[in-house]
Design an enzyme around this catalytic site. Structure first.
Site, mmCIF file in Angstrom:
data_model
loop_
_atom_site.group_PDB
_atom_site.id
_atom_site.type_symbol
_atom_site.label_atom_id
_atom_site.label_comp_id
_atom_site.label_asym_id
_atom_site.label_seq_id
_atom_site.Cartn_x
_atom_site.Cartn_y
_atom_site.Cartn_z
ATOM 1 N N GLU A 305 0.806 -1.366 0.188
ATOM 2 C CA GLU A 305 0.081 0.149 0.473
ATOM 3 C C GLU A 305 0.741 1.129 0.385
ATOM 4 O O GLU A 305 -0.203 2.183 -1.174
ATOM 5 C CB GLU A 305 -0.966 -0.177 0.804
ATOM 6 C CG GLU A 305 -1.824 -0.920 1.387
ATOM 7 C CD GLU A 305 -3.118 -1.004 0.101
ATOM 8 O OE1 GLU A 305 -2.688 -0.376 -1.017
ATOM 9 O OE2 GLU A 305 -4.226 -1.736 0.051
ATOM 10 N N GLU A 865 -12.785 0.639 -10.194
ATOM 11 C CA GLU A 865 -11.736 -1.062 -11.008
ATOM 12 C C GLU A 865 -12.749 -1.442 -12.142
ATOM 13 O O GLU A 865 -12.187 -1.081 -13.393
ATOM 14 C CB GLU A 865 -11.934 -2.379 -10.777
ATOM 15 C CG GLU A 865 -10.450 -2.214 -9.365
ATOM 16 C CD GLU A 865 -10.379 -1.929 -7.967
ATOM 17 O OE1 GLU A 865 -9.792 -1.871 -7.184
ATOM 18 O OE2 GLU A 865 -12.113 -2.021 -7.471
#
Length: 965
Positions: A305, A865
């Protein structure tokens, strides 16, 4: 004399005052600046005006940074110096002290020395330099020496050996410091960046024609609405969460789920620039400079991350703002600062990274290994960020770190996995062969040995392995955890070279026996690690899961993107991608059965013990995270010239669009399952088949319902019979009390009296099983039929309130089993549902969209997405239908997620009265809004032929010259 006495107290008091004044005068230099501003360690800015943007829809950046006031920033307020205000533009500093040194390729490299105190650069602040911010947000340099408060216990303050005041530290936090590596890579063995000129790569973007005035007006209006959402979300973050990771948009507070390094701010820098929010961009840079990557609230840094959000965000902001010519060198400086910390994760025997890095020196200084169960995505999604940093700084060490991971994946793919071409979700990256290690530990005696030419032969004797002509140790399939009995393709011998270069534990200096455990250990300086039999990447323990979803997705996404970033000069990435897509097409892709019979595709999940040909369990899932795959197939099909993959990418993207359109809110859920078609080319909606899939017990449900009614009828008959028996008993008792003599029971009376079994059934419960009436009832029936009398057959159900049966009583049917249910039977919780009732209730209770078998996760957390693939397909095909589909998605998302100060994740996309979860992930402004904005921008804004985006939508410039610059 009387007066002298009278004033002696005043004289004494005056003497004390004079003494105190004398002492204060002696110490006055320590207190004379007590009203000065509190020192700030931020160095002064060096003006460097940025140039105009390129033709990608960007405008000239402002020359003056708009910062917050001193009051807003929590700094002491300063009186502005009006005399030089006009000559003090607030600029972001260049890379300080930057100079070029020779690289290992004979080229220049950047060398960024540690920050120095700005006081030593400016004589005006030689004693102590302070950067303060006035009300007009301009940078000022003032002189304000650091105050040393005297220690009451030491008179004028504590002194050092040279009689100088000791400064009391105000920050006791632990900071990361660079520690010596245990397994360093020799400079001669660093994997270098490709240095040739980038190859000619097929164009990705469609050749867009000039748009009409009407089309442009609609497009720009939509683009401005997207920008308005960004402005509102950014303003909310800036006001309520500035300097923190994320905004809590419902409560108007903040949270720090990452490292507390202002994740949303760093993640959104390039979005601000792309949307033309220059003022906000330059204000944010002032906050960027304050970030201290050497300290964190978290004990461990989440490497994946941190890399994609922070490192990627800094590099992309540097690239889109014209890089070295943009005047924002602080971005590259901060990227290098963070990368140096992250480089410590690669200091392992096999150079596979530790993905949760305990950064504190006490722990970072110890030798470590990579994990035995790490996700594919976390391991394989570091490549783009470190590669681009290597290109910008011309330092091969950053590229070497991730190239070794790629090599490990490439070798594993060549060797073969359970599903050739793709990798299981969790893998063992430790580099230690557990099976062989158990063999070593089982040995009673482990001699002390050195790493020399006899090492492999000695180990071969202890493990039963063989040594080939190259002095390599061959453990064979029997000790290779990657071997699978019954699968010849997997039973390949595992070779461990004696010289593993920088990727093996042979980089340790030797071995010794641990006196406490009697086990051999590898020596790493003064520290040790348990001995390890080397191996490459292998599956983690337990079942193997293969999919394109969470924990796996971005590794496959990076294969074609890394090929682009390296100018097509590293063929491994092309091979990795093409083999992976072939495996996906063979094992994972499926067409779902949907009501409108649309030709769409999704990617499933396969679970196996290692023999998928015989034990594969396919789960026909649909997850939001997997929606990136449409863009991946589309782009890969273009650059590797596979037109069929572009079509597959379009159908995968259409699938996610359908999932959005199917719900009550118009937003796709996080996850669920669909019913696959048996034939990809011939798939028609079958309501009966769909309802059977919704009801796993449909075959036995009707039988259960019939059994329920049979039991219900028996119970009702028994209770009615019991009731009549009780009434007869009361009637008989009444006659006895009136006449004083018991009446001799008639034959009919005997036949209708209740039995013991009848008495027990009087208290029957709805959920209890109905007991058998027993032989007594059977005998009664036989006796009735034996008499041949209708009255005998119905004697138990006559009207017992009459002493004598009324004529015609035999026509009563009160004792027959009822064929229809009572009105309250539908409310009986013990009644099983019919198949149709079960399906209807499931759909209603779960609010299932038609076509979904179930929804396993109904929330939406502002994910990008789906719109990501919509954007890719628009840029690749030029078809404006993708803009229309995207706009419906945008309107639905805003409608149900908007708050006063931003946008929030929601609890359920299946209910229009959903609950907001009070979370605004940094990818909302970094990715989701960016993709929506670029869907309605001019096509040359972040063109796919000039940029390649990482998994957090951060655009990196594609190389045009040698060495990637």
């Amino acid at each position: 004399m009387f007066r002298l006495r009278r004033y002696r107290y005043y004289v004494f008091f005056a003497a004390i005052v004079v003494f105190l004044l004398y002492r204060v005068a002696r110490n006055s230099e320590q207190w004379e600046t007590v009203s000065a501003s509190f020192p700030h360690t931020v160095p002064p800015f060096t003006p460097k005006p940025p140039p105009a943007r390129d033709s990608g829809g960007n405008t000239q950046a402002h020359a003056e940074v708009k910062g917050g006031t001193a009051e807003d920033r929590g700094l002491p307020q300063q009186v502005p110096d009006k005399s030089d205000k006009a000559n003090s533009p607030n600029k972001v500093p260049d890379l300080k002290g930057q100079h070029r040194v020779a690289s290992d390729h004979g080229r220049d490299e950047f060398e960024l020395p540690p920050k120095s105190d700005p006081a030593v650069k400016d004589p005006a602040v030689k004693e102590a330099g302070v950067v303060a911010y006035d009300h007009n947000e301009a940078t000022k340099v003032t002189t304000a020496p650091i105050i040393n408060v005297p220690d009451k216990s030491n008179g004028q303050g504590a002194k050092d050996a040279d009689n100088n005041p000791i400064k009391i530290p105000t920050n006791t936090e632990t900071h990361w410091t660079k520690v010596p590596e245990h397994f360093p890579v020799p400079a001669s063995e660093l994997i270098p960046l490709p240095t040739d000129k980038p190859r000619k790569i097929p164009t990705i973007q469609y050749a867009f024609e000039k748009e009409s005035a009407t089309t442009r007006e609609t497009r720009e209006a939509r683009q401005q609405q997207v920008k308005a959402e960004m402005e509102r979300s950014w303003a909310g973050y800036w006001k309520y969460a500035r300097g923190h990771d994320e905004l809590s948009p419902v409560t108007k507070k903040f949270r720090d789920p990452f490292c507390g390094w202002a994740a949303t701010l760093v993640d959104s820098l390039d979005t601000l620039w792309i949307m033309g929010m220059e003022d906000e961009f330059e204000e944010a840079l002032l906050e960027v400079e304050k970030i201290d990557f050497t300290v964190s609230k978290r004990a461990e840094i989440p490497v994946f991350e941190t890399t994609i959000r922070y490192l990627g965000g800094l590099i992309a902001a540097y690239d889109v703002s014209s890089g070295d010519n943009g005047g924002y060198d602080i971005l590259l400086e901060k990227a290098v600062e963070l990368a140096e910390i992250l480089m410590g994760v690669f200091d392992t025997p096999n150079r596979m990274p530790v993905l949760y890095y305990n950064w504190k020196p006490k722990y970072a200084s110890k030798p470590k290994r990579a994990g035995t169960s790490v996700s594919v995505a976390e391991l394989g999604s570091l490549a783009m960020e470190f590669t681009r940093l290597a290109q910008l700084t011309k330092k091969n060490k950053y590229y070497d770190a991730v190239a070794r991971i790629t090599d490990a994946f490439y070798e594993w793919q060549e060797q073969g996995t359970s599903i050739p071409g793709i990798f299981p979700e969790h893998i063992d990256a430790s580099g230690c062969n557990i099976t062989a290690q158990n063999e070593l530990e089982a040995a009673k005696k482990v001699p002390d040995i050195d790493i020399n030419d006899n090492f492999n032969r000695d180990r071969a004797q202890r493990t039963g392995a063989t040594v080939n002509e190259h002095d390599e140790l061959d453990f064979g399939p029997e000790v290779d955890p990657g071997a699978h009995p019954g699968n010849p393709s997997m039973a390949k011998p595992h070779i461990m070279k004696r010289s593993q270069k920088s990727t093996a534990q042979m980089m340790n200096s030797g071995k010794q026996r641990n006196s406490e455990t009697s086990k051999a250990e590898l020596i790493a300086g003064e520290n040790t690690l348990p001995e390890c039999v080397s191996q490459g990447l292998t599956p983690g323990r337990g079942m193997q899961q293969y999919s394109m979803g969470g924990s796996q997705d971005s590794t496959y996404e990076y294969f074609p993107k890394q090929w682009l970033l390296l100018g097509g000069l590293e063929p491994k990435y092309k091979e990795l991608h093409l083999k992976a897509t072939e495996a996906v097409k063979k094992w994972l892709l499926y067409r779902p059965m949907v009501p409108d019979e649309r030709d769409i595709l999704f990617s499933s999940k396969v679970v196996t013990r290692g023999e998928p040909e015989t034990d594969a369990n396919t789960q026909y899932e649909v997850t939001h995270l997997t929606c990136f795959i449409g863009g991946m197939f589309g782009m890969g099909g273009k650059i590797f010239e596979v037109p069929a993959d572009v079509e597959i990418g379009a159908k995968l993207t259409e699938g996610c669009v359908w999932a959005y359109e199917s719900t009550a809110t118009g937003i796709m859920p996080e996850g669920g399952h669909l019913l696959p078609c048996s034939d990809l080319k011939n798939c028609h909606w079958n309501q009966t088949l769909y309802e059977k899939e919704l009801d796993p017990l449909f075959e036995s449900r009707e039988e259960q319902v019939q059994e329920y009614y049979d039991r219900k009828a028996k119970a009702k008959a028994a209770m009615e019979k019991k009731k009549k028996d009780e009434e007869f008993a009361r009637h008989h008792a009444q006659i006895k009390s009136e006449t004083g003599q018991p009446r001799k029971p008639a034959l009919d009376d005997k036949l209708s009296r209740g039995s013991h079994s009848d008495h027990e059934n009087a208290g029957i419960q709805k959920r209890a099983a109905i007991p058998d009436m027993g032989e007594r009832e059977d005998d009664l029936a036989e006796s009735s039929y034996a008499t041949g009398s209708k009255s005998a057959k119905f004697i138990g159900t006559q009207d017992l309130e009459d002493s004598d049966p009324a004529p015609g009583f035999e026509r009563s049917t009160a004792g027959q089993v009822p064929l229809q249910t009572n009105e309250d039977e539908d409310e009986d919780p013990s009644r099983p549902l019919t198949h149709a009732e079960y399906v209807a209730q499931k759909i209603e209770n779960e609010k299932l969209p038609k076509g979904f078998v179930d929804v396993t996760s109904r929330n939406y957390i502002l994910r990008p997405e789906a719109i990501e693939s919509v954007w890719y397909m628009y840029r690749i095909t030029g078809d404006k239908k993708w803009q229309e589909k995207g706009w419906k998605m945008f309107e639905s998302i805003v409608k149900y997620t908007a708050t006063d100060v931003g946008n929030s994740a929601i609890h359920s996309v299946l209910d229009t009265h959903t609950t907001k979860l009070n979370e605004m992930e940094s990818f909302w402004t970094a990715e989701t809004l960016k993709y929506f904005y670029m869907l309605y921008s001019e096509p040359n804004l972040i063109s796919l032929d000039n940029y390649v985006l990482n998994t957090e939508a951060h655009p990196f410039k594609r190389p045009k010259t040698s060495f990637g610059v």
